[in-house]
Write an enzyme that holds these catalytic residues in place. Structure first.
Site, short mmCIF file in Angstrom:
data_model
loop_
_atom_site.label_atom_id
_atom_site.label_comp_id
_atom_site.label_asym_id
_atom_site.label_seq_id
_atom_site.Cartn_x
_atom_site.Cartn_y
_atom_site.Cartn_z
N ASP A 1 -3.93 -8.20 5.81
CA ASP A 1 -4.90 -9.14 5.26
C ASP A 1 -4.36 -10.55 5.11
OD1 ASP A 1 -7.39 -7.55 4.64
OD2 ASP A 1 -5.90 -6.32 3.62
N GLU B 1 0.84 -1.19 0.00
CA GLU B 1 0.00 0.00 0.00
C GLU B 1 0.88 1.24 0.00
OE1 GLU B 1 -3.74 -1.89 2.49
OE2 GLU B 1 -2.26 -0.70 3.55
#
Length: 395
Positions: free
Chosen positions: A166, A150
């Site tokens: 995740d 990210e």
């Protein structure tokens, strides 16, 4: 659908108050940060399969969702449908093993995905991009080896992470080159660390988080919240610790000092029935939390929701970190700054514990608010010259 990644949302939007860092003002950094910067991807994976790279996110100047090509040119997603329709092919050919490939990163908040051997299946619905959700056994990406970083690149600089919020999967590290030529890196596993994560999860009784290919080869370990959703981890796995915390603070006070640069801002938590009330220095109740369940703890959401405000969100972030690291019973003053105290209880987030233990620098994003106390695998610079992503060996 795509949204600002929770990890970077927590870092960027509350950067000054929550971490005490200084962000360069637009008048200084807007001149320093160009419209795009280079991202150099190095393939040190040792694998022969082709690599595919995707740069997906929100264009900060317009708020539109889309993808960037290798030159950093923005392309908005089409309207999509219901059921979702195939997304345009946003893949960029990645480097072969031992090679590098440089692309351009625009001013995005988004993700750089990479997959090994097969392209990722992306679809677009009426609300935007549908991301892979491999905790769902019918997801078309279930047996594809992929991962992502990210990042946010804006006028204040670059934030780029190595995230396990995740899942833990194909190993990679990230970096940023500063104006003086030095490079800051994070996310690198110790030698043997990739296999050690899977082996230690099995030893801890958390092997149900691991998803294998049909031939038995591990593809990834789901994070605990996704593991609960997929049936690989008991929904009550943290209940014993949560119950002990609730009992302790029914008769004593939990003190939360959520801002590193504001040591005099404190909140005081006491449990009454099914509610933990937090008061300020004047004794006024400022926010309350119901007793959380394991999923709320692992996801730092639902009963531990953390809005981007200056009271509830920062308190919730601190509670979330304390629950995942199992420090709430050993230290009534949170956050606990000493990582030697983390994960010492038998009931803890073993997924995060194990991943942190296998990182060269000890830093990881084992849960969404692992940045509490700056234990996250994130690099930032206000005047980035170049970003890096290195695909690491599978050993």
């Amino acid at each position: 659908m795509f949204r600002l990644p929770k990890v970077l949302a927590s870092v960027v939007s509350a950067l000054v108050v929550a971490t005490g860092l200084t962000v360069l003002g637009p008048s200084t950094s807007a001149e320093a940060v160009p419209a795009t910067i280079p991202l150099t991807i190095k393939n040190s994976s040792g694998r022969s399969e082709p690599v595919y790279v995707y740069n997906l996110g929100t264009e900060l100047s317009s708020g539109r969702q889309g993808w960037a090509d290798a030159n950093g040119t923005f392309h908005p997603w089409p309207a999509g449908g219901n059921p979702p329709t195939p997304a345009p092919n946003a893949s960029i050919a990645g480097p072969a093993n031992g090679q590098t490939r440089t692309i351009r990163m625009p001013k995005f908040s988004g993700r750089v995905y990479f997959s090994i051997g097969q392209k990722i299946v992306f679809k677009v619905t009426t609300g935007g991009l549908v991301q892979p959700a491999v905790q769902n056994p019918s997801d078309p990406n279930r047996n594809i080896l992929f991962n992502w970083s990210e990042y946010t690149l804006n006028d204040a600089g670059l934030w780029i992470n190595s995230t396990q919020v995740d899942m833990f999967s194909a190993p990679y590290a990230v970096g940023v080159k500063l104006a003086n030529g030095t490079v800051k890196n994070t996310g690198r596993l110790k030698p043997g660390g990739y296999n050690a994560v899977f082996n230690q999860l099995r030893s801890a009784g958390w092997g149900g988080l691991i998803q294998n290919r049909p031939d038995g080869t591990p593809l990834r370990a789901l994070s605990p919240g996704h593991g609960i959703e997929a049936g690989g981890l008991s929904a009550g796995v943290m209940n014993d610790y949560i119950n002990r915390v609730w009992s302790r603070y029914s008769s004593s006070t939990l003190t939360v000092t959520p801002f590193a640069n504001q040591p005099n801002t404190k909140y005081y938590g006491r449990v009454s029935g099914n509610v933990m009330n937090f008061t300020n220095g004047s004794g006024a109740v400022v926010t309350s939390f119901q007793k959380p369940d394991s999923d709320s703890v692992f996801g730092c959401y639902k009963l531990l929701d953390a809005p981007n405000d200056l009271v509830r969100g920062p308190i919730s972030r601190t509670l979330c970190a304390g629950y995942n690291r199992s420090t709430l019973l050993t230290n009534p003053n949170q956050p606990d700054p000493n990582n030697a105290n983390f994960y010492r209880d038998a009931v803890t987030n073993h997924y995060s514990r194990i991943i942190h233990g296998q990182m060269v620098d000890g830093k990881a994003y084992g849960f969404a608010f692992d940045d509490v106390g700056a234990h996250e695998s994130l690099v930032h610079d206000g005047n980035p010259q170049e970003a890096f992503m290195t695909l690491e060996p599978f050993n």
